[in-house]
Design a protein around this motif. Sequence first.
Motif, PDB file in Angstrom:
ATOM      1  N   TRP A 161     -31.192 -61.915  39.349  1.00 32.37           N
ATOM      2  CA  TRP A 161     -30.605 -60.620  39.437  1.00 32.37           C
ATOM      3  C   TRP A 161     -31.516 -59.979  40.467  1.00 32.37           C
ATOM      4  CZ3 TRP A 161     -33.663 -56.212  38.709  1.00 32.37           C
ATOM      5  CH2 TRP A 161     -33.039 -54.978  38.920  1.00 32.37           C
ATOM      6  N   ASN A 162     -31.213 -59.035  41.352  1.00 31.56           N
ATOM      7  CA  ASN A 162     -32.118 -58.240  41.965  1.00 31.56           C
ATOM      8  C   ASN A 162     -31.105 -56.943  42.174  1.00 31.56           C
ATOM      9  OD1 ASN A 162     -30.500 -58.139  44.897  1.00 31.56           O
ATOM     10  ND2 ASN A 162     -30.243 -60.404  44.415  1.00 31.56           N
ATOM     11  N   PRO A 163     -31.816 -55.946  42.818  1.00 37.39           N
ATOM     12  CA  PRO A 163     -31.187 -54.522  42.474  1.00 37.39           C
ATOM     13  C   PRO A 163     -30.536 -54.204  44.095  1.00 37.39           C
ATOM     14  CG  PRO A 163     -33.517 -54.344  43.143  1.00 37.39           C
ATOM     15  CD  PRO A 163     -33.335 -55.896  42.741  1.00 37.39           C
ATOM     16  N   PRO A 207     -30.364 -44.309  27.283  1.00 36.06           N
ATOM     17  CA  PRO A 207     -31.724 -44.981  27.133  1.00 36.06           C
ATOM     18  C   PRO A 207     -32.739 -43.814  27.121  1.00 36.06           C
ATOM     19  CG  PRO A 207     -31.017 -45.311  29.271  1.00 36.06           C
ATOM     20  CD  PRO A 207     -29.779 -44.733  28.541  1.00 36.06           C
ATOM     21  N   GLY A 208     -33.863 -44.158  26.392  1.00 32.06           N
ATOM     22  CA  GLY A 208     -34.945 -43.123  26.459  1.00 32.06           C
ATOM     23  C   GLY A 208     -36.247 -43.743  27.387  1.00 32.06           C
ATOM     24  N   MET A 209     -37.345 -43.648  26.780  1.00 29.73           N
ATOM     25  CA  MET A 209     -38.652 -43.899  27.349  1.00 29.73           C
ATOM     26  C   MET A 209     -38.890 -45.593  27.576  1.00 29.73           C
ATOM     27  SD  MET A 209     -41.541 -42.656  24.722  1.00 29.73           S
ATOM     28  CE  MET A 209     -43.016 -43.645  25.506  1.00 29.73           C
ATOM     29  N   MET A 210     -38.183 -46.154  26.387  1.00 25.43           N
ATOM     30  CA  MET A 210     -38.525 -47.546  26.339  1.00 25.43           C
ATOM     31  C   MET A 210     -37.364 -48.404  26.963  1.00 25.43           C
ATOM     32  SD  MET A 210     -39.768 -47.514  22.610  1.00 25.43           S
ATOM     33  CE  MET A 210     -41.167 -46.385  22.089  1.00 25.43           C
ATOM     34  N   GLY A 211     -36.141 -47.996  26.855  1.00 23.58           N
ATOM     35  CA  GLY A 211     -35.195 -48.907  27.493  1.00 23.58           C
ATOM     36  C   GLY A 211     -35.079 -50.137  26.976  1.00 23.58           C
ATOM     37  N   GLN A 212     -35.377 -50.198  25.788  1.00 23.00           N
ATOM     38  CA  GLN A 212     -35.583 -51.746  25.186  1.00 23.00           C
ATOM     39  C   GLN A 212     -34.325 -52.657  25.357  1.00 23.00           C
ATOM     40  OE1 GLN A 212     -36.009 -51.965  20.887  1.00 23.00           O
ATOM     41  NE2 GLN A 212     -36.671 -53.939  21.028  1.00 23.00           N
ATOM     42  N   THR A 213     -33.215 -52.029  25.275  1.00 22.42           N
ATOM     43  CA  THR A 213     -32.224 -53.150  25.759  1.00 22.42           C
ATOM     44  C   THR A 213     -31.413 -52.580  26.842  1.00 22.42           C
ATOM     45  OG1 THR A 213     -30.659 -51.751  24.088  1.00 22.42           O
ATOM     46  CG2 THR A 213     -31.719 -53.765  23.126  1.00 22.42           C
ATOM     47  N   GLU A 214     -31.623 -51.263  27.388  1.00 24.49           N
ATOM     48  CA  GLU A 214     -30.722 -51.030  28.211  1.00 24.49           C
ATOM     49  C   GLU A 214     -31.302 -51.367  29.827  1.00 24.49           C
ATOM     50  OE1 GLU A 214     -30.982 -47.980  24.886  1.00 24.49           O
ATOM     51  OE2 GLU A 214     -32.440 -49.233  25.943  1.00 24.49           O
ATOM     52  N   TRP A 215     -32.817 -51.095  30.285  1.00 26.88           N
ATOM     53  CA  TRP A 215     -33.045 -51.393  31.338  1.00 26.88           C
ATOM     54  C   TRP A 215     -34.285 -52.160  31.607  1.00 26.88           C
ATOM     55  CZ3 TRP A 215     -37.545 -48.715  32.101  1.00 26.88           C
ATOM     56  CH2 TRP A 215     -37.815 -47.666  30.985  1.00 26.88           C
ATOM     57  N   SER A 216     -35.098 -52.079  30.689  1.00 26.27           N
ATOM     58  CA  SER A 216     -36.429 -52.664  30.652  1.00 26.27           C
ATOM     59  C   SER A 216     -36.629 -53.874  31.395  1.00 26.27           C
ATOM     60  CB  SER A 216     -37.137 -52.317  29.446  1.00 26.27           C
ATOM     61  OG  SER A 216     -36.665 -53.342  28.584  1.00 26.27           O
ATOM     62  N   HIS A 217     -35.860 -54.675  30.667  1.00 32.09           N
ATOM     63  CA  HIS A 217     -35.719 -56.270  31.212  1.00 32.09           C
ATOM     64  C   HIS A 217     -35.715 -56.416  32.794  1.00 32.09           C
ATOM     65  CE1 HIS A 217     -31.300 -55.915  30.604  1.00 32.09           C
ATOM     66  NE2 HIS A 217     -31.812 -55.335  29.512  1.00 32.09           N
ATOM     67  N   PHE A 218     -34.620 -55.453  33.150  1.00 33.31           N
ATOM     68  CA  PHE A 218     -34.168 -55.544  34.575  1.00 33.31           C
ATOM     69  C   PHE A 218     -35.373 -55.019  35.602  1.00 33.31           C
ATOM     70  CE2 PHE A 218     -29.451 -55.239  33.494  1.00 33.31           C
ATOM     71  CZ  PHE A 218     -29.269 -56.593  33.920  1.00 33.31           C
ATOM     72  N   ALA A 219     -36.084 -54.033  35.088  1.00 30.72           N
ATOM     73  CA  ALA A 219     -36.995 -53.300  35.685  1.00 30.72           C
ATOM     74  C   ALA A 219     -38.488 -53.997  35.636  1.00 30.72           C
ATOM     75  CB  ALA A 219     -37.244 -51.833  34.955  1.00 30.72           C
ATOM     76  N   GLN A 220     -38.750 -54.705  34.478  1.00 22.14           N
ATOM     77  CA  GLN A 220     -40.018 -55.458  34.577  1.00 22.14           C
ATOM     78  C   GLN A 220     -39.909 -56.810  35.338  1.00 22.14           C
ATOM     79  OE1 GLN A 220     -43.098 -55.461  32.595  1.00 22.14           O
ATOM     80  NE2 GLN A 220     -42.726 -53.378  31.910  1.00 22.14           N
ATOM     81  N   SER A 221     -38.711 -57.459  35.417  1.00 16.87           N
ATOM     82  CA  SER A 221     -38.464 -58.565  36.189  1.00 16.87           C
ATOM     83  C   SER A 221     -38.539 -58.181  37.887  1.00 16.87           C
ATOM     84  CB  SER A 221     -37.273 -59.269  35.823  1.00 16.87           C
ATOM     85  OG  SER A 221     -35.959 -58.651  36.143  1.00 16.87           O
ATOM     86  N   ASN A 222     -38.329 -56.658  37.795  1.00 16.55           N
ATOM     87  CA  ASN A 222     -38.314 -56.310  39.339  1.00 16.55           C
ATOM     88  C   ASN A 222     -39.799 -55.918  39.801  1.00 16.55           C
ATOM     89  OD1 ASN A 222     -36.877 -55.806  41.687  1.00 16.55           O
ATOM     90  ND2 ASN A 222     -36.802 -53.417  41.247  1.00 16.55           N
ATOM     91  N   GLY A 223     -40.728 -56.043  38.737  1.00 13.68           N
ATOM     92  CA  GLY A 223     -42.093 -55.644  39.015  1.00 13.68           C
ATOM     93  C   GLY A 223     -42.496 -54.307  38.385  1.00 13.68           C
ATOM     94  N   LYS A 241     -39.701 -49.529  42.210  1.00 14.50           N
ATOM     95  CA  LYS A 241     -39.176 -50.542  41.375  1.00 14.50           C
ATOM     96  C   LYS A 241     -38.297 -50.440  40.081  1.00 14.50           C
ATOM     97  CE  LYS A 241     -41.219 -53.809  43.809  1.00 14.50           C
ATOM     98  NZ  LYS A 241     -40.256 -54.626  44.936  1.00 14.50           N
ATOM     99  N   LEU A 242     -38.661 -49.237  39.614  1.00 14.58           N
ATOM    100  CA  LEU A 242     -37.798 -48.611  38.360  1.00 14.58           C
ATOM    101  C   LEU A 242     -36.666 -47.799  38.960  1.00 14.58           C
ATOM    102  CD1 LEU A 242     -37.090 -48.091  35.463  1.00 14.58           C
ATOM    103  CD2 LEU A 242     -38.574 -46.175  35.338  1.00 14.58           C
TER     104      LEU A 242
END
Length: 435
Positions: A161-163, A207-223, A241-242
């Motif tokens: 994946w990439n943005p 999603p809130g500050m954590m994005g546990q299932t929503e977006w954090s996995h994409f964002a962290q794998s993006n740096g 990156k976020l």
Amino acid sequence: MKFPFTTLAAAALACVGTTHAAEVKYLLWDAMQLPAYKQCAADFEKKNPGTTIKISQSGWDDYWATVSTGFVSGTAPDVFTNHLAKYPEFAKNGQLVDLTPLIQRDKVDTAAYAPGLFEIWGREGKQYGLPKDWDTIGFVVNMEMAKKAGVTLADLQSMTWNPKDGGSFEQIVRKLSVDAAGNNATSPSFDKKKVSVYGYQTPRGAPGMMGQTEWSHFAQSNGFKFQDKPWDTKFYYDDPKLVETIAYIAGLPGKGLSASFENAKSLGSDAMFVGKKVAIVPQGSWMITYFKSNAKFENAWVPLPTGPTGTRATMFNGLADSIWAGSKVKDDAWKWVKYLGSADCQSVVANTGVVFPAIKGQAERAMEVQKTKGIDSSAFLTMAKSKTFLMPIADGGSEIDEVMKSALEGVLMGKTDAATALKAANIKVNELAKK
């Protein structure tokens, strides 16, 4: 025969000692875990005559209101399942018992837990919980839809994946997105306004500050990273990156690949998946049993995609049991918490296969149990061995969460762009964290 007073007093004290009775109230939110903990309670009561464990279960939405109002009214449970998003505020307000002296006194082997699970529940030399389980995030996929679209399990297990263009992840999502006429999103005839099955859906929609299932996995794998370390007062929600990650997710409905924010919020991604309205959703390992019971079609769990950083990434979360500072039965409550965190109880939990216990080796046992039920949960272990990161932890977490929820909701609803919203939100967040 007459006995000296001292002898009678000693006998009386001995009788008191043998008739010790206490009721420990225990609250948890996951109904699927209730049977396992009822068994743990029965086992505990046999080993501790006179102590009764009264277990109550309350759904997530009502759970924290029950705990918080209980603190104020003096009716809180003696022991409760705690969450990393909640405990900083509870600890700051003096509502939790520091377990450190008890752990040291009873020589609890804290090295028995999976790395990081114990330490994250401590702050400034005080410990506020003993680990009970851990979770990571994966994708659950409708394999009937995947096979019909010519997507193999191997394809799903090796997504990137990439943005910018979405990578192979978006190509697969396009194949799985189908309009009312039967065209998928790789076809020029695809009607994005008349979609019958969406290829992918972000959970909950807010999603809130954590994005546990929503977006954090994409964002962290993006740096992206939330903060430099737990409890830091500087957050990085304005990181480009976020920004590009959130912009990418917000753009999926416009392509006809996901439902709109409004629809997803009202329907719920899990229900959409079970109802065959979406082919892929990200979810946590705690939902394994739910999908096994409710998704009446072939499905599979696969690891999250590899991002631009060259790795997969997942939030690594661990729950713990805490003791309320106002408990009138603290000694018995500690015995129960210590038992909950022991191999004796966690092996019972592992044998149900509902969650992955915190003690080393028990997660693998849970996976074996799941395998006997026809579930391959190895994707979660793959994620646990990938790049893992903790939830953001800071004072003022509930206020920070509201700020981020509002900002992200505005982006997902198309009211503002990601860069503007996240820059403004990050300023507010950092002000709150420093209070």
